[in-house]
Design an enzyme around this catalytic site. Structure first.
Site, PDB file in Angstrom:
ATOM      1  N   ARG A 104       0.676  -1.018  -0.096  1.00 39.65           N
ATOM      2  CA  ARG A 104      -0.107   0.611   0.122  1.00 39.65           C
ATOM      3  C   ARG A 104       0.657   0.920  -0.207  1.00 39.65           C
ATOM      4  O   ARG A 104       0.903   2.031  -0.938  1.00 39.65           O
ATOM      5  CB  ARG A 104      -0.900   0.026   1.000  1.00 39.65           C
ATOM      6  N   TYR A 105       1.698   1.471   1.146  1.00 36.27           N
ATOM      7  CA  TYR A 105       2.495   2.427   0.685  1.00 36.27           C
ATOM      8  C   TYR A 105       4.339   2.006   0.275  1.00 36.27           C
ATOM      9  O   TYR A 105       4.718   0.697   0.270  1.00 36.27           O
ATOM     10  CB  TYR A 105       3.830   2.716   2.431  1.00 36.27           C
ATOM     11  N   ARG A 161       6.964   0.614   2.271  1.00 36.46           N
ATOM     12  CA  ARG A 161       6.845  -1.221   3.470  1.00 36.46           C
ATOM     13  C   ARG A 161       5.858  -2.017   2.664  1.00 36.46           C
ATOM     14  O   ARG A 161       4.646  -2.020   1.389  1.00 36.46           O
ATOM     15  CB  ARG A 161       5.116  -0.691   4.275  1.00 36.46           C
ATOM     16  N   CYS A 193      -4.906 -18.413  13.970  1.00 32.86           N
ATOM     17  CA  CYS A 193      -4.753 -16.976  15.374  1.00 32.86           C
ATOM     18  C   CYS A 193      -4.955 -18.125  16.241  1.00 32.86           C
ATOM     19  O   CYS A 193      -5.469 -18.927  16.430  1.00 32.86           O
ATOM     20  CB  CYS A 193      -4.989 -15.724  15.395  1.00 32.86           C
ATOM     21  N   CYS A 211      -9.806 -12.715  17.749  1.00 34.64           N
ATOM     22  CA  CYS A 211     -10.113 -11.573  18.292  1.00 34.64           C
ATOM     23  C   CYS A 211     -11.555 -11.090  17.227  1.00 34.64           C
ATOM     24  O   CYS A 211     -11.710 -10.954  16.777  1.00 34.64           O
ATOM     25  CB  CYS A 211      -9.429 -10.817  18.334  1.00 34.64           C
ATOM     26  N   CYS A 258     -11.619  -8.474  14.542  1.00 36.72           N
ATOM     27  CA  CYS A 258     -10.727  -8.731  13.646  1.00 36.72           C
ATOM     28  C   CYS A 258     -10.435  -7.889  12.362  1.00 36.72           C
ATOM     29  O   CYS A 258     -11.596  -7.683  12.096  1.00 36.72           O
ATOM     30  CB  CYS A 258      -9.942 -10.240  13.580  1.00 36.72           C
ATOM     31  N   ARG A 282      -9.191  -8.292   9.689  1.00 33.58           N
ATOM     32  CA  ARG A 282      -9.168  -9.373   8.687  1.00 33.58           C
ATOM     33  C   ARG A 282     -10.304 -10.268   8.965  1.00 33.58           C
ATOM     34  O   ARG A 282     -10.069 -11.922   8.678  1.00 33.58           O
ATOM     35  CB  ARG A 282      -7.219 -10.145   8.826  1.00 33.58           C
ATOM     36  N   ASP A 327     -11.863  -0.175  13.248  1.00 30.27           N
ATOM     37  CA  ASP A 327     -11.541  -0.750  11.802  1.00 30.27           C
ATOM     38  C   ASP A 327     -13.694  -0.467  10.988  1.00 30.27           C
ATOM     39  O   ASP A 327     -14.036  -1.606  12.668  1.00 30.27           O
ATOM     40  CB  ASP A 327     -11.254  -1.357  11.107  1.00 30.27           C
ATOM     41  N   ASP A 349      -7.762   4.492  10.744  1.00 33.11           N
ATOM     42  CA  ASP A 349      -6.632   3.511   9.144  1.00 33.11           C
ATOM     43  C   ASP A 349      -8.017   4.115   8.569  1.00 33.11           C
ATOM     44  O   ASP A 349      -8.781   3.853   8.534  1.00 33.11           O
ATOM     45  CB  ASP A 349      -6.184   2.357   9.808  1.00 33.11           C
ATOM     46  N   LYS A 371      -2.835   6.012   7.216  1.00 34.55           N
ATOM     47  CA  LYS A 371      -3.393   6.640   8.589  1.00 34.55           C
ATOM     48  C   LYS A 371      -3.323   7.786   8.880  1.00 34.55           C
ATOM     49  O   LYS A 371      -2.575   8.540   8.563  1.00 34.55           O
ATOM     50  CB  LYS A 371      -2.316   5.551   9.103  1.00 34.55           C
TER      51      LYS A 371
END
Ligand code: SF4
Length: 379
Positions: A118-119, A122, A131, A135, A138, A140, A299, A336, A343
């Site tokens: 995206r950047y 990075r 996982c 969570c 989450c 994702r 998010d 974000d 961000k």
């Protein structure tokens, strides 16, 4: 103060696991194998509310649950912050018109499977979609929890090749899912491959294992990763209830092994949207040499409407922290931007008024002070 590395106390276990020998309880593989993943199992361990039972059934296909025996042992009643992060609730079926499956547009910015770029400098590498605990907030959840969607060796080889062919990438986030779900050998292999790329300067391991499975932070793993420094670790504590002797040991082991450790807390309604909760958490993190560096606005991913707070709640928490806690314990507040906008950071407004070069500010106690600004250089 007790040294967390030698503290004798351990988190009390759920009675179901009281007789398990310490050796097994401390073995991360045992914890992973014995995760609670079905309604029938969970019902035998926890007095589920009707809303939790309905949530588990409603979300079974879209975003299943999994909880390690260790993390479940931290949970109390239905309002417990640990339980609310791990056990589905019927409120996850609440939708809003602005919910998104992929709020950060990670798939759109994926030039090859298993990698988002995206950047310019990075890249984000997804090495597994597994996982210890799924969570409930989450970002994702569109793919995490579905083992069949994890990139295989061939896909990861393509992703690594992309990093090799793109020297603008200086910083690689090893993420998922949780990369520490992989075996030591596989994780070290990926890290070594990345480190062999001369243009990659920094590696970041994004892991919630110190919170949900601190037994995973073994001396053997850290010893194997050490030759590939600098490696930063981004972890994700959300509440002081997660601050146990085991978690302290994990963070101290990471710091002792030369990892720079930072915490990204996600702001969650009724869980940590309270300055005192954040202050207690951040003070504990600093004592373990973990820098609280982000408070993330949750998010707008489908299934989290009931957990999202107003953005203003985060601003007010920062406002309360300033002046009460050293700057080390005051994270950046980040939104974000949906759609891949990146961000943005928010800060409490402290400039009250400006009179020529005189700037009047409000401090953390609400008192006003004047700073006389330097004039701009004449052009
Ligand atoms: S550990 Fe991270 S990737 Fe896994 S469910 Fe939690 S937030 Fe999502």
């Amino acid at each position: 103060m007790t040294d967390p590395r030698t503290a004798p106390e351990h988190t009390p276990r759920h009675p179901r696991w009281a007789a398990i020998p310490d050796e097994q309880w401390s073995d991360w593989r045992w914890q992973m194998r014995n995760r609670v993943t079905t309604l029938a199992e969970l019902e035998g361990l926890v007095d589920l509310s009707a809303d939790e039972r309905a949530g588990i059934l409603a979300r079974a296909d879209a975003f299943p649950f999994a909880i390690t025996p260790y993390y479940l042992s931290l949970a109390q009643g239905p309002r417990c912050p640990v339980r609310r992060q791990a056990v589905p609730h019927i409120d996850e079926t609440i939708t809003t018109p602005w919910d998104l499956a992929d709020p950060l547009a990670e798939e759109e910015h994926s030039p090859v499977p298993g990698l988002s770029h995206r950047y310019p400098d990075r890249a984000l590498l997804y090495v597994t979609h597994n996982c210890p605990v799924y969570c409930r907030h989450c970002t994702r959840q569109r793919k995490v929890g579905d083992a069949t969607s994890s990139p295989d060796r061939a896909a990861l080889a393509l992703a690594l090749d992309y990093v090799r062919r793109t020297p603008a990438i200086k910083d690689v986030l090893i993420s998922g899912g949780d990369p520490l779900s992989l075996s030591d050998a596989r994780l070290v292999e990926i890290v070594a491959d990345l480190r062999s790329i001369p243009s990659v300067e920094i590696l970041r391991l994004c892991t919630r294992n110190p919170v949900t499975l601190p037994q995973r932070i073994t001396p053997a793993l850290l010893e194997a990763l050490r030759p590939f420094h600098p490696i930063f670790v981004n972890t994700h504590f959300n509440h002081p209830r997660e601050c146990t002797a085991e978690a302290a040991l994990a963070l101290n082991r990471l710091a002792d092994a030369g990892f720079a450790v930072g915490n990204q807390m996600v702001l969650l309604r009724g869980i940590n949207d309270d300055p005192e909760v954040v202050e207690t958490l951040n003070r504990w993190l600093l004592r373990q040499r973990c820098r609280p560096y982000y408070i993330l606005q949750c998010d707008p991913v489908g299934g989290t409407a009931h957990l999202r707070t107003p953005v203003q709640a985060g601003v007010e928490i920062l406002d309360a922290l300033r002046g009460r806690v050293s700057g080390l314990g005051v994270p950046q507040l980040v939104v974000d931007l949906p759609g891949g906008g990146g961000k943005v950071t928010l800060v409490p407004e402290r400039l009250v008024r400006r009179e020529g070069t005189r700037m009047v500010f409000r401090n953390g106690e609400g008192r006003e002070f004047t700073y006389v600004d330097s004039p701009l250089p004449e052009s």
